[in-house]
Motif scaffolding. Structure first.
Motif, PDB file in Angstrom:
ATOM      1  N   ASN A  20      20.524  -1.999   0.833  1.00 10.06           N
ATOM      2  CA  ASN A  20      19.792  -1.141  -0.112  1.00 10.06           C
ATOM      3  C   ASN A  20      20.371   0.271  -0.192  1.00 10.06           C
ATOM      4  OD1 ASN A  20      18.127  -3.222  -0.778  1.00 10.06           O
ATOM      5  ND2 ASN A  20      16.304  -2.417   0.235  1.00 10.06           N
ATOM      6  N   GLY A  21      21.706   0.366  -0.219  1.00 14.26           N
ATOM      7  CA  GLY A  21      22.363   1.659  -0.375  1.00 14.26           C
ATOM      8  C   GLY A  21      22.516   2.449   0.901  1.00 14.26           C
ATOM      9  N   LYS A  22      22.061   1.941   2.028  1.00 13.35           N
ATOM     10  CA  LYS A  22      22.193   2.642   3.313  1.00 13.35           C
ATOM     11  C   LYS A  22      23.183   1.907   4.203  1.00 13.35           C
ATOM     12  CE  LYS A  22      18.028   5.369   3.992  1.00 13.35           C
ATOM     13  NZ  LYS A  22      18.824   6.590   4.185  1.00 13.35           N
ATOM     14  N   TYR A  23      23.957   2.696   4.958  1.00 19.14           N
ATOM     15  CA  TYR A  23      24.921   2.115   5.890  1.00 19.14           C
ATOM     16  C   TYR A  23      24.313   2.047   7.286  1.00 19.14           C
ATOM     17  CZ  TYR A  23      28.834   1.875   2.698  1.00 19.14           C
ATOM     18  OH  TYR A  23      29.668   1.515   1.677  1.00 19.14           O
ATOM     19  N   PHE A  24      24.626   0.946   7.959  1.00 23.35           N
ATOM     20  CA  PHE A  24      24.117   0.706   9.306  1.00 23.35           C
ATOM     21  C   PHE A  24      25.273   0.426  10.256  1.00 23.35           C
ATOM     22  CE2 PHE A  24      20.496  -0.187   6.698  1.00 23.35           C
ATOM     23  CZ  PHE A  24      19.403   0.161   7.469  1.00 23.35           C
ATOM     24  N   PHE A  25      25.108   0.922  11.460  1.00 22.50           N
ATOM     25  CA  PHE A  25      26.020   0.539  12.534  1.00 22.50           C
ATOM     26  C   PHE A  25      25.350  -0.600  13.289  1.00 22.50           C
ATOM     27  CE2 PHE A  25      27.622   0.949  16.931  1.00 22.50           C
ATOM     28  CZ  PHE A  25      28.974   0.744  16.665  1.00 22.50           C
ATOM     29  N   VAL A  26      25.971  -1.758  13.298  1.00 18.90           N
ATOM     30  CA  VAL A  26      25.405  -2.952  13.912  1.00 18.90           C
ATOM     31  C   VAL A  26      26.190  -3.282  15.176  1.00 18.90           C
ATOM     32  CG1 VAL A  26      24.827  -5.387  13.603  1.00 18.90           C
ATOM     33  CG2 VAL A  26      24.738  -3.816  11.648  1.00 18.90           C
ATOM     34  N   GLU A  27      25.472  -3.484  16.259  1.00 20.99           N
ATOM     35  CA  GLU A  27      26.125  -3.821  17.526  1.00 20.99           C
ATOM     36  C   GLU A  27      25.414  -5.013  18.160  1.00 20.99           C
ATOM     37  OE1 GLU A  27      27.698  -1.572  21.575  1.00 20.99           O
ATOM     38  OE2 GLU A  27      25.960  -0.780  20.500  1.00 20.99           O
ATOM     39  N   ARG A  28      26.187  -6.055  18.460  1.00 20.33           N
ATOM     40  CA  ARG A  28      25.656  -7.237  19.145  1.00 20.33           C
ATOM     41  C   ARG A  28      26.297  -7.320  20.523  1.00 20.33           C
ATOM     42  NH1 ARG A  28      26.095 -13.598  17.114  1.00 20.33           N
ATOM     43  NH2 ARG A  28      24.865 -14.499  18.826  1.00 20.33           N
ATOM     44  N   THR A  29      25.465  -7.279  21.554  1.00 25.28           N
ATOM     45  CA  THR A  29      25.976  -7.292  22.922  1.00 25.28           C
ATOM     46  C   THR A  29      25.431  -8.510  23.669  1.00 25.28           C
ATOM     47  OG1 THR A  29      24.132  -5.911  23.670  1.00 25.28           O
ATOM     48  CG2 THR A  29      26.168  -4.788  23.035  1.00 25.28           C
ATOM     49  N   ARG A  30      26.134  -8.901  24.718  1.00 27.82           N
ATOM     50  CA  ARG A  30      25.740 -10.068  25.513  1.00 27.82           C
ATOM     51  C   ARG A  30      25.847  -9.744  26.990  1.00 27.82           C
ATOM     52  NH1 ARG A  30      28.884 -15.285  24.016  1.00 27.82           N
ATOM     53  NH2 ARG A  30      27.376 -15.251  22.298  1.00 27.82           N
ATOM     54  N   GLU A  31      24.793 -10.108  27.728  1.00 29.66           N
ATOM     55  CA  GLU A  31      24.792  -9.928  29.178  1.00 29.66           C
ATOM     56  C   GLU A  31      25.396 -11.166  29.842  1.00 29.66           C
ATOM     57  OE1 GLU A  31      23.953  -7.332  30.888  1.00 29.66           O
ATOM     58  OE2 GLU A  31      23.183  -6.121  29.237  1.00 29.66           O
ATOM     59  N   ALA A  32      26.430 -10.953  30.637  1.00 31.07           N
ATOM     60  CA  ALA A  32      27.144 -12.083  31.241  1.00 31.07           C
ATOM     61  C   ALA A  32      26.323 -12.786  32.319  1.00 31.07           C
ATOM     62  CB  ALA A  32      28.471 -11.607  31.832  1.00 31.07           C
ATOM     63  N   LYS A  33      25.424 -12.054  32.995  1.00 27.96           N
ATOM     64  CA  LYS A  33      24.727 -12.629  34.148  1.00 27.96           C
ATOM     65  C   LYS A  33      23.254 -12.902  33.892  1.00 27.96           C
ATOM     66  CE  LYS A  33      27.806 -10.383  37.478  1.00 27.96           C
ATOM     67  NZ  LYS A  33      27.893  -9.491  38.659  1.00 27.96           N
ATOM     68  N   MET A  34      22.816 -12.748  32.640  1.00 28.71           N
ATOM     69  CA  MET A  34      21.405 -12.984  32.326  1.00 28.71           C
ATOM     70  C   MET A  34      21.287 -14.117  31.319  1.00 28.71           C
ATOM     71  SD  MET A  34      19.860  -9.112  32.042  1.00 28.71           S
ATOM     72  CE  MET A  34      18.223  -9.723  31.645  1.00 28.71           C
ATOM     73  N   ILE A  35      20.278 -14.979  31.507  1.00 26.61           N
ATOM     74  CA  ILE A  35      20.052 -16.118  30.637  1.00 26.61           C
ATOM     75  C   ILE A  35      18.709 -15.958  29.934  1.00 26.61           C
ATOM     76  CG2 ILE A  35      19.715 -18.629  30.544  1.00 26.61           C
ATOM     77  CD1 ILE A  35      22.541 -17.872  31.123  1.00 26.61           C
ATOM     78  N   ASP A  36      18.706 -16.235  28.628  1.00 33.24           N
ATOM     79  CA  ASP A  36      17.462 -16.226  27.861  1.00 33.24           C
ATOM     80  C   ASP A  36      16.753 -17.553  28.102  1.00 33.24           C
ATOM     81  OD1 ASP A  36      15.430 -16.070  26.083  1.00 33.24           O
ATOM     82  OD2 ASP A  36      16.656 -15.626  24.323  1.00 33.24           O
ATOM     83  N   LEU A  37      15.606 -17.513  28.791  1.00 36.24           N
ATOM     84  CA  LEU A  37      14.888 -18.742  29.117  1.00 36.24           C
ATOM     85  C   LEU A  37      14.376 -19.458  27.882  1.00 36.24           C
ATOM     86  CD1 LEU A  37      12.850 -17.563  32.238  1.00 36.24           C
ATOM     87  CD2 LEU A  37      14.922 -18.955  32.195  1.00 36.24           C
ATOM     88  N   LYS A  38      14.284 -18.762  26.767  1.00 31.89           N
ATOM     89  CA  LYS A  38      13.746 -19.378  25.564  1.00 31.89           C
ATOM     90  C   LYS A  38      14.676 -20.434  24.994  1.00 31.89           C
ATOM     91  CE  LYS A  38      11.493 -18.225  21.220  1.00 31.89           C
ATOM     92  NZ  LYS A  38      10.994 -17.164  20.356  1.00 31.89           N
ATOM     93  N   ASN A  39      15.988 -20.186  25.051  1.00 33.30           N
ATOM     94  CA  ASN A  39      16.932 -21.162  24.492  1.00 33.30           C
ATOM     95  C   ASN A  39      18.072 -21.513  25.424  1.00 33.30           C
ATOM     96  OD1 ASN A  39      18.565 -18.850  24.345  1.00 33.30           O
ATOM     97  ND2 ASN A  39      17.962 -18.460  22.220  1.00 33.30           N
ATOM     98  N   GLY A  40      18.062 -20.978  26.656  1.00 34.21           N
ATOM     99  CA  GLY A  40      19.088 -21.344  27.625  1.00 34.21           C
ATOM    100  C   GLY A  40      20.433 -20.682  27.413  1.00 34.21           C
ATOM    101  N   SER A  41      20.534 -19.796  26.444  1.00 34.43           N
ATOM    102  CA  SER A  41      21.804 -19.130  26.151  1.00 34.43           C
ATOM    103  C   SER A  41      21.849 -17.761  26.828  1.00 34.43           C
ATOM    104  CB  SER A  41      21.964 -18.969  24.631  1.00 34.43           C
ATOM    105  OG  SER A  41      20.915 -18.192  24.105  1.00 34.43           O
ATOM    106  N   PRO A  42      23.052 -17.139  26.914  1.00 37.21           N
ATOM    107  CA  PRO A  42      23.134 -15.805  27.526  1.00 37.21           C
ATOM    108  C   PRO A  42      22.243 -14.803  26.802  1.00 37.21           C
ATOM    109  CG  PRO A  42      25.315 -16.750  27.252  1.00 37.21           C
ATOM    110  CD  PRO A  42      24.371 -17.664  26.536  1.00 37.21           C
ATOM    111  N   TRP A  43      21.718 -13.860  27.557  1.00 44.16           N
ATOM    112  CA  TRP A  43      20.837 -12.837  26.988  1.00 44.16           C
ATOM    113  C   TRP A  43      21.625 -11.931  26.054  1.00 44.16           C
ATOM    114  CZ3 TRP A  43      15.609 -11.910  27.380  1.00 44.16           C
ATOM    115  CH2 TRP A  43      15.172 -10.677  26.889  1.00 44.16           C
ATOM    116  N   GLU A  44      21.102 -11.732  24.860  1.00 44.55           N
ATOM    117  CA  GLU A  44      21.794 -10.915  23.865  1.00 44.55           C
ATOM    118  C   GLU A  44      20.843  -9.860  23.297  1.00 44.55           C
ATOM    119  OE1 GLU A  44      23.608 -13.223  20.837  1.00 44.55           O
ATOM    120  OE2 GLU A  44      24.876 -14.359  22.208  1.00 44.55           O
ATOM    121  N   THR A  45      21.451  -8.822  22.750  1.00 45.01           N
ATOM    122  CA  THR A  45      20.694  -7.761  22.083  1.00 45.01           C
ATOM    123  C   THR A  45      21.408  -7.374  20.804  1.00 45.01           C
ATOM    124  OG1 THR A  45      19.920  -6.899  24.212  1.00 45.01           O
ATOM    125  CG2 THR A  45      19.714  -5.450  22.320  1.00 45.01           C
TER     126      THR A  45
END
Length: 440
Positions: free
Chosen positions: A126-151
């Protein structure tokens, strides 16, 4: 003293040191000023939104950002102003989700969905610029789906926090479009619910043929429950409802629940009480975290909890590994202090007599409905669903079926009958001629 002063002033090393000191002091002041300025700007003019992978909106926003990039490319082709000449930096890493889609003719197609991978990039909305960052924790697991914890973190120059709410709303709408007209199945994953496979096409309510008015009465009962929440709350009655469908195998119990969910635009949470690691606490937590607009389905409840007399006979005192999930734990989860509100549970069983009376008392099971083997009404109705406008032949088929059933003292399930129709789907006369094969 005068001589020493002149000697120091004429020393180039000393003068250079003073100069460097002044420059260093000035640089330190500048850095501190810039740091303070950045903090002020960040506090007043820069806002960020952080989305952890455990949040339901995480996959929605990922998919939305991917589709938003495609929209931006289309806009740039049609716009010539300065704003659209600024090209956002695309993700330098991508992740792929592969979907398999069943066509009407039974074949399967696939599609590859590219989402932003681990890393940083700029995007536009909508005409605005965003800085998008996707990070992953190597030693943490998301119990909801079994994949590495991400933000996932979105940052932009703005003082309006509503812009993030708009992104979340648009992302949810995009996700909802993918589920429109479809049934989502959930299964338990750890202490959370996880979507099982792709959304399924909803089953038409009239595709499951039950005996006279059974389907309609159950549908009316659920609708009546859903629209009377305030009535329950005013009287202090727990706002939940339990249904038990019992009857022989293949009579259409589970199929009806799927059709009912489709008719009411509900999803289904499949809960396996015999699952390894299921405990009283885990069950209570799962029943308190049911996704919105979802039925909870407990199939073959008799296999998990037989009547107490039978359970006592089959349990030896020497057992070293008692079940983690207990009957009392299930009863408390259904209507105890820790049980949730605004919940609809369906149970199925092939053996009603094997169930403990405490499990199926009112408050835990409010409606018990027999879904039996096919009646004359169902036989004729199913025949005409497969072979439309064959009224006379449906009567002949019914007559032959009844004759054989009377002679051999047998009954038929809806699944058996449907399988027979599918086997001879191209020739209605063969369906009638081979009717005796139903009883082989």
């Amino acid at each position: 003293m005068e001589f020493a002063k002149k000697l120091i002033e004429s020393n180039p090393l000393f003068n250079a040191g003073i100069g460097l000191g002044v420059l260093g002091f000035g640089a330190a002041i500048f850095r501190k000023g810039m740091s303070q300025t950045y903090k002020i700007l960040q506090k007043k003019y820069i806002i960020s939104m952080e989305i952890p992978s455990k949040d339901p909106s995480f996959p929605w926003v990922l998919d939305f950002l991917s589709k938003n990039e495609l929209k931006n490319k289309m806009l740039k082709k049609n716009k010539s102003n300065f704003l659209f000449k600024l090209k956002p930096l695309p993700p330098n890493k991508l992740s792929v989700n592969t979907d398999f889609i069943k066509r009407e003719n039974g074949s399967t197609s696939h599609s590859f969905n590219l989402n932003p991978g681990i890393g940083s990039y700029f995007s536009q909305y909508n005409g605005k610029y965003f800085f998008v960052e996707r990070t992953r924790e190597a030693k943490m697991i998301d119990l909801k789906n079994g994949s590495p914890w991400e933000t996932l973190t979105l940052t932009t120059l703005s003082m309006d926090k509503d812009i993030f709410l708009n992104i979340l709303e648009d992302a949810k709408k995009e996700a909802s479009l993918n589920e429109t007209g479809k049934l989502v199945l959930y299964t338990s994953w750890g202490v959370d619910w996880k979507q099982f496979g792709l959304p399924k096409r909803k089953r038409n309510f009239d595709s499951v043929v039950l005996d006279n008015n059974i389907a309609e009465n159950l549908l009316m009962d659920v609708k009546n429950f859903l629209k009377n929440g305030s009535w329950y709350f005013k009287r202090g009655i727990p706002y939940r409802r339990g249904y038990l469908l019992h009857g022989p195998p293949g009579s259409g119990k589970t199929s009806f629940i799927q059709a009912l969910a489709g008719e009411l635009d509900y999803n289904i949470c499949l809960l396996n009480l015999s699952e390894r690691g299921m405990t009283d606490d885990k069950l209570a937590h799962l029943l308190n975290q049911v996704p919105p607009r979802s039925f909870v389905l407990l199939e073959d409840i008799d296999a998990a909890f037989p009547a107490r007399s039978e359970a006592t006979e089959n349990t030896t005192p020497k057992s070293m590994h008692p079940p983690l999930l207990t009957l009392s734990g299930l009863l408390n989860a259904l209507d105890g202090v820790q049980s949730s509100e605004e919940r609809i549970i369906f149970m199925t069983t092939n053996h009603l007599s094997k169930l403990d009376a405490a499990l199926i008392r009112p408050g835990r099971v409010d409606v018990k409905q027999l879904i039996d083997n096919v009646t004359d009404y169902q036989i004729k109705k199913l025949f005409l669903k497969f072979f439309e406008n064959e009224e006379e032949k449906s009567k002949i088929f019914l007559s032959k079926i009844k004759e054989i059933m009377l002679k051999c003292n047998k009954t038929l399930s809806a699944a058996q009958l449907q399988g027979h129709f599918v086997l001879f789907k191209d020739n209605v006369d063969e369906v009638i001629e081979n009717v005796d094969k139903l009883f082989d």
